[in-house]
Design a protein around this motif. Sequence first.
Motif, PDB file in Angstrom:
ATOM      1  N   GLU A  98      -8.040  -6.239  -7.407  1.00 14.83           N
ATOM      2  CA  GLU A  98      -9.113  -6.096  -6.418  1.00 14.83           C
ATOM      3  C   GLU A  98      -8.623  -5.326  -5.197  1.00 14.83           C
ATOM      4  N   LEU A  99      -7.404  -5.606  -4.770  1.00 14.85           N
ATOM      5  CA  LEU A  99      -6.861  -4.920  -3.604  1.00 14.85           C
ATOM      6  C   LEU A  99      -6.653  -3.431  -3.877  1.00 14.85           C
ATOM      7  N   ASP A 143       0.827  -1.211   0.000  1.00 10.77           N
ATOM      8  CA  ASP A 143       0.000   0.000   0.000  1.00 10.77           C
ATOM      9  C   ASP A 143       0.859   1.257   0.000  1.00 10.77           C
ATOM     10  N   ALA A 181      -9.624   0.053   4.626  1.00 12.10           N
ATOM     11  CA  ALA A 181      -8.923  -1.224   4.439  1.00 12.10           C
ATOM     12  C   ALA A 181      -7.484  -1.035   3.982  1.00 12.10           C
ATOM     13  N   ARG A 197     -11.049  -2.042  -2.641  1.00 13.58           N
ATOM     14  CA  ARG A 197     -11.079  -1.876  -1.180  1.00 13.58           C
ATOM     15  C   ARG A 197     -11.598  -0.497  -0.792  1.00 13.58           C
ATOM     16  N   GLU A 198     -12.214  -0.426   0.363  1.00  9.33           N
ATOM     17  CA  GLU A 198     -12.642   0.855   0.909  1.00  9.33           C
ATOM     18  C   GLU A 198     -11.454   1.523   1.610  1.00  9.33           C
ATOM     19  N   GLN A 231      -9.721   4.855  -8.123  1.00 15.12           N
ATOM     20  CA  GLN A 231     -10.592   3.707  -8.335  1.00 15.12           C
ATOM     21  C   GLN A 231     -11.753   3.981  -9.287  1.00 15.12           C
TER      22      GLN A 231
END
Length: 233
Positions: free
Chosen positions: A57-58, A9, A66, A62-63, A222
């Motif tokens: 997806e990650l 991240d 997360a 994610r919100e 996103q």
Amino acid sequence: MSAALALGDDALVLSHRLGEWAGHAPVLEEEVALANIALDLLGQARVLLSLVGDEDELAYLREERAFRNLQLVEQPNGDFAHTIARQLYFSVHQHLLYAELAAGRSRFTDLAAKAVKEVAYHRDHAEHWVLRLGDGTAESHERLQTGLDALWRFTGEMFQHVEGLDIDWQALQGSWLAAITDVMERATLSVPDGPQSGAWAAGAGRQGLHTEPFGRMIAEMQHLHRSHPGASW
């Protein structure tokens, strides 16, 4: 918290922030340099996130809560000097961290051994600009000092324990502070107030708590993926 998720991240978010300079960097050469650093970080993020799950997806589904990145890397670019201040703090930290991981024996050893060479360039690039701006004009000196002061409070979080990383965090912090101090002194800049004054206030990005600008950044990052679910080239 997964160490791969935390490191992935960090790289993903900073890559996006640096990518925001596309078309806006002060000179063409610097636009290329920042783009290359962003791509290096994106490559690291892909490898790290793939250790956790599906990288797309990650990254895109994610919100906000997360994400486990440092609050430092999500801070807005600001002016060029502000970006360089952020880059100095993080790239020195990442270089020291990856050097430690490359010398050890863990699931991150191979990645770190490759990435540390990239990050060495990121660090050199940041240090070069700190010296150039800090010891440049009165305005460049002032702008860089302002950026360094503003971001200092986010640096403490870099040395919080991350489960799965066998690191002497106190020693890493000492090495980082010595390196940062050396660069700032050579650039005729002042090191911001240290932890003894209470100014070194660690964030909580590792716990999923982020600053206000992060929500807007994630929405932008996103948007395309969420607008066309399941789409492929």
